[in-house]
Scaffold this motif. Structure first.
Motif, mmCIF file in Angstrom:
data_model
loop_
_atom_site.group_PDB
_atom_site.id
_atom_site.type_symbol
_atom_site.label_atom_id
_atom_site.label_comp_id
_atom_site.label_asym_id
_atom_site.label_seq_id
_atom_site.Cartn_x
_atom_site.Cartn_y
_atom_site.Cartn_z
ATOM 1 N N ASP A 62 0.831 -1.208 0.000
ATOM 2 C CA ASP A 62 0.000 0.000 0.000
ATOM 3 C C ASP A 62 0.866 1.260 0.000
ATOM 4 O OD1 ASP A 62 -2.441 -1.249 -0.129
ATOM 5 O OD2 ASP A 62 -2.807 -1.218 2.032
ATOM 6 N N ARG A 63 1.955 1.231 0.762
ATOM 7 C CA ARG A 63 2.839 2.406 0.798
ATOM 8 C C ARG A 63 3.488 2.640 -0.562
ATOM 9 N NH1 ARG A 63 8.188 3.050 2.077
ATOM 10 N NH2 ARG A 63 8.403 1.043 3.161
ATOM 11 N N LEU A 64 3.893 1.567 -1.221
ATOM 12 C CA LEU A 64 4.477 1.715 -2.552
ATOM 13 C C LEU A 64 3.476 2.337 -3.514
ATOM 14 C CD1 LEU A 64 6.435 -1.658 -3.002
ATOM 15 C CD2 LEU A 64 7.326 0.577 -2.311
ATOM 16 N N ARG A 65 2.220 1.957 -3.377
ATOM 17 C CA ARG A 65 1.185 2.547 -4.233
ATOM 18 C C ARG A 65 0.983 4.023 -3.906
ATOM 19 N NH1 ARG A 65 -4.061 -0.826 -5.854
ATOM 20 N NH2 ARG A 65 -3.075 -2.269 -7.304
ATOM 21 N N THR A 66 0.945 4.329 -2.625
ATOM 22 C CA THR A 66 0.753 5.719 -2.217
ATOM 23 C C THR A 66 1.887 6.599 -2.731
ATOM 24 O OG1 THR A 66 -0.429 5.014 -0.218
ATOM 25 C CG2 THR A 66 0.473 7.249 -0.228
ATOM 26 N N ASN A 67 3.102 6.070 -2.687
ATOM 27 C CA ASN A 67 4.257 6.834 -3.175
ATOM 28 C C ASN A 67 4.145 7.157 -4.664
ATOM 29 O OD1 ASN A 67 5.344 6.709 -0.627
ATOM 30 N ND2 ASN A 67 6.790 5.060 -1.094
ATOM 31 N N GLU A 81 -5.876 -10.228 -6.589
ATOM 32 C CA GLU A 81 -4.475 -10.257 -7.025
ATOM 33 C C GLU A 81 -3.709 -11.437 -6.434
ATOM 34 O OE1 GLU A 81 -0.951 -9.126 -8.904
ATOM 35 O OE2 GLU A 81 -2.984 -8.364 -9.217
ATOM 36 N N PHE A 82 -3.963 -11.746 -5.149
ATOM 37 C CA PHE A 82 -3.152 -12.744 -4.451
ATOM 38 C C PHE A 82 -3.924 -13.987 -4.021
ATOM 39 C CE2 PHE A 82 -1.043 -8.650 -3.697
ATOM 40 C CZ PHE A 82 0.232 -8.942 -4.168
ATOM 41 N N GLY A 83 -5.235 -14.028 -4.265
ATOM 42 C CA GLY A 83 -6.013 -15.196 -3.885
ATOM 43 C C GLY A 83 -5.988 -15.419 -2.385
ATOM 44 N N TYR A 84 -5.986 -16.698 -1.976
ATOM 45 C CA TYR A 84 -6.001 -17.000 -0.544
ATOM 46 C C TYR A 84 -4.711 -16.578 0.155
ATOM 47 C CZ TYR A 84 -3.382 -21.140 -2.054
ATOM 48 O OH TYR A 84 -2.457 -21.980 -2.617
ATOM 49 N N THR A 101 4.147 -20.539 -1.878
ATOM 50 C CA THR A 101 3.174 -19.980 -2.817
ATOM 51 C C THR A 101 2.936 -18.498 -2.549
ATOM 52 O OG1 THR A 101 1.366 -20.772 -1.400
ATOM 53 C CG2 THR A 101 2.012 -22.171 -3.234
ATOM 54 N N ALA A 102 2.891 -18.117 -1.273
ATOM 55 C CA ALA A 102 2.714 -16.704 -0.934
ATOM 56 C C ALA A 102 3.936 -15.890 -1.357
ATOM 57 C CB ALA A 102 2.461 -16.547 0.564
ATOM 58 N N ILE A 103 5.125 -16.447 -1.146
ATOM 59 C CA ILE A 103 6.356 -15.754 -1.548
ATOM 60 C C ILE A 103 6.383 -15.562 -3.060
ATOM 61 C CG2 ILE A 103 8.870 -15.977 -1.699
ATOM 62 C CD1 ILE A 103 8.803 -17.404 0.997
ATOM 63 N N PHE A 104 6.002 -16.603 -3.791
ATOM 64 C CA PHE A 104 6.017 -16.506 -5.253
ATOM 65 C C PHE A 104 5.023 -15.450 -5.737
ATOM 66 C CE2 PHE A 104 4.524 -17.701 -9.484
ATOM 67 C CZ PHE A 104 5.733 -17.769 -10.173
ATOM 68 N N CYS A 105 3.823 -15.442 -5.166
ATOM 69 C CA CYS A 105 2.824 -14.435 -5.550
ATOM 70 C C CYS A 105 3.326 -13.024 -5.256
ATOM 71 C CB CYS A 105 1.513 -14.685 -4.809
ATOM 72 S SG CYS A 105 0.584 -16.114 -5.386
ATOM 73 N N LEU A 106 3.942 -12.855 -4.090
ATOM 74 C CA LEU A 106 4.461 -11.545 -3.701
ATOM 75 C C LEU A 106 5.571 -11.097 -4.645
ATOM 76 C CD1 LEU A 106 4.574 -9.196 -1.675
ATOM 77 C CD2 LEU A 106 6.107 -10.599 -0.267
ATOM 78 N N ILE A 110 5.668 -7.832 -7.218
ATOM 79 C CA ILE A 110 6.683 -6.779 -7.096
ATOM 80 C C ILE A 110 7.511 -6.664 -8.372
ATOM 81 C CG2 ILE A 110 8.792 -6.108 -5.881
ATOM 82 C CD1 ILE A 110 7.599 -7.264 -3.333
ATOM 83 N N LEU A 111 7.932 -7.796 -8.908
ATOM 84 C CA LEU A 111 8.824 -7.781 -10.069
ATOM 85 C C LEU A 111 8.140 -7.292 -11.338
ATOM 86 C CD1 LEU A 111 10.670 -11.183 -9.495
ATOM 87 C CD2 LEU A 111 11.656 -8.903 -9.231
ATOM 88 N N THR A 112 6.864 -7.633 -11.500
ATOM 89 C CA THR A 112 6.190 -7.335 -12.770
ATOM 90 C C THR A 112 5.241 -6.147 -12.714
ATOM 91 O OG1 THR A 112 4.381 -8.897 -12.314
ATOM 92 C CG2 THR A 112 6.328 -9.764 -13.434
ATOM 93 N N LYS A 113 4.738 -5.810 -11.520
ATOM 94 C CA LYS A 113 3.735 -4.747 -11.448
ATOM 95 C C LYS A 113 4.161 -3.544 -10.621
ATOM 96 C CE LYS A 113 -0.150 -7.860 -12.256
ATOM 97 N NZ LYS A 113 -1.486 -8.325 -11.807
ATOM 98 N N VAL A 114 5.133 -3.742 -9.740
ATOM 99 C CA VAL A 114 5.605 -2.617 -8.929
ATOM 100 C C VAL A 114 6.892 -2.054 -9.513
ATOM 101 C CG1 VAL A 114 6.380 -1.872 -6.654
ATOM 102 C CG2 VAL A 114 4.517 -3.529 -6.848
ATOM 103 N N LYS A 115 7.922 -2.892 -9.602
ATOM 104 C CA LYS A 115 9.207 -2.430 -10.129
ATOM 105 C C LYS A 115 9.205 -2.365 -11.654
ATOM 106 C CE LYS A 115 11.028 -2.146 -6.036
ATOM 107 N NZ LYS A 115 12.157 -2.963 -5.588
#
Length: 379
Positions: A62-67, A81-84, A101-106, A110-115
């Motif tokens: 959320d902070r990255l989005r706000t920035n 976006e992240f399912g369960y 699975t959570a690490i991979f989703c995160l 980050i790699l494709t949609k944030v950075k």
């Protein structure tokens, strides 16, 4: 969670690694549930070096989005976006507490949609991340693969390759900031953790998990197969094989946008940890769940897509008035294993793997069964 070590309790006893089958299973369980999250977690730490210690990953995103002057995640958007895995991201602050699975989703987000790294540069790294995730799914969802020695060798080799690729990626990244990935430290830690396999004892969570996946399913199949195999038809009291007279149901999936009629198998694609099937008395809810239980243990249907991602199954009926704790339900399902390992340890093992918990008859819940249901929701 990607943690290792003893769960406490009884004195440590070395695992008999001369038992080749158990050794192979233990190695694959340890590699997929501990080594893989550890290495991928190191990449998460690299990508989130600016995350504050008090921030959960949801707060950080959320902070990255706000920035960037973008709106923060709504709960609906986060779940889409992240399912369960969204529930883990809401509460966890450290990748060591996330499963693979959570690490991979995160990381994917980050790699494709944030950075938004250059796609050519990212392609090889993302491919190796996917390889690790796919190996986890292949091995943990199939006992034959868990007992294949080659899978451990393949995965550890892939993890070392992933570390090397992450080193190359971050050393040549053209992103807005230069990130440091501790490749040599991560390789050394991976080597050290692999060496620990020789000294694992019988109080280690990975030993409990290995014993569970090797012997748990036959025990539960024996318990419910006999009880649910046949049913008495109401009209003429004929005794029939339940699965032979089962007619697949359609269910109405209610969303904020529409009410859609789908096959019951689509329930398993929901981005939720908990799904409730509601309906009028006699609509077939109990018939449905009992047939799902039988399908899970039927060799001809076990490979069905809607059940293939689950390693174990636990079934509880809310009309049960004699059971007060979730651990007692586990004891009923895995009696011999609980006698040997302790029912609390078997429960801990279940909560680390992919388990289908089926609870029937919420309308029949009583004081005792409510404790069981609440225990599962809070586990």
């Amino acid at each position: 969670m990607a943690t290792t070590g003893s769960t406490g309790g009884s004195p440590a006893t070395a695992v008999n690694l001369r038992d080749k089958t158990l050794r192979t299973c233990l190695c694959n369980v340890f590699a997929n549930l501990h080594l893989s999250p550890m290495v991928m977690g190191a990449i998460v730490k690299t990508e989130s070096q600016d995350k504050e210690d008090h921030e959960t990953y949801r707060m950080y995103l959320d902070r990255l989005r706000t920035n960037k002057n973008e709106p923060t995640f709504s709960n609906t958007e986060l779940k889409k976006e992240f399912g369960y895995n969204s529930e883990s991201l809401k509460k966890e602050r450290n990748p060591d507490m996330l499963d693979l699975t959570a690490i991979f989703c995160l990381l994917s987000h980050i790699l494709t949609k944030v950075k938004k790294y250059d796609s050519v540069m990212l392609e090889v790294l993302f491919s190796k991340l996917s390889d690790v995730k796919d190996m986890r799914n292949k091995v943990l969802h199939n006992l034959d693969q868990l007992l294949n020695e080659k899978n451990f060798t393949d995965l550890t080799t892939t993890l070392f390759d992933l570390i090397e690729e992450a080193k190359r990626f971050y050393s040549s990244s053209l992103g807005p900031e230069v990130l440091y990935f501790p490749a040599e430290d991560t390789k050394q830690k991976l080597s050290d953790e692999i060496t620990k396999l020789e000294d694992l004892d019988k109080s280690d969570i990975h030993y409990y998990i290995s014993r569970l996946v090797m012997s748990g399913k036959p025990a539960v199949s024996k318990l419910w197969g006999t009880r649910l195999h046949c049913e008495i038809l109401l009209l003429n009291n004929d005794k029939v094989h339940r699965q032979k007279v089962f007619h697949a149901l359609d269910v109405m999936v209610k969303t904020s946008d529409s009410n859609e009629i789908l096959s019951y198998t689509k329930i398993f694609e929901a981005p939720e940890n908990v799904v409730v099937v509601a309906g009028a008395a006699g609509a077939g809810k109990t018939t449905l769940v009992k047939n799902i239980v039988l399908q899970f243990f039927d060799p001809q249907q076990r490979s069905a897509d809607h059940l293939s991602s689950f390693n174990q199954l636990v079934f509880f009926e809310c009309r049960d008035r004699s059971t007060e704790k979730l651990s007692d339900v586990i004891d009923k399902h895995y009696e011999d294993l609980c006698s040997e390992l302790g029912k609390e340890n078997v429960l801990k093992a279940l909560l680390r793997i992919d388990v289908l918990f089926i609870i029937d008859g919420f309308d029949e819940v009583n004081k005792n069964s409510a404790k069981v249901v609440n225990g599962r929701m809070q586990a």
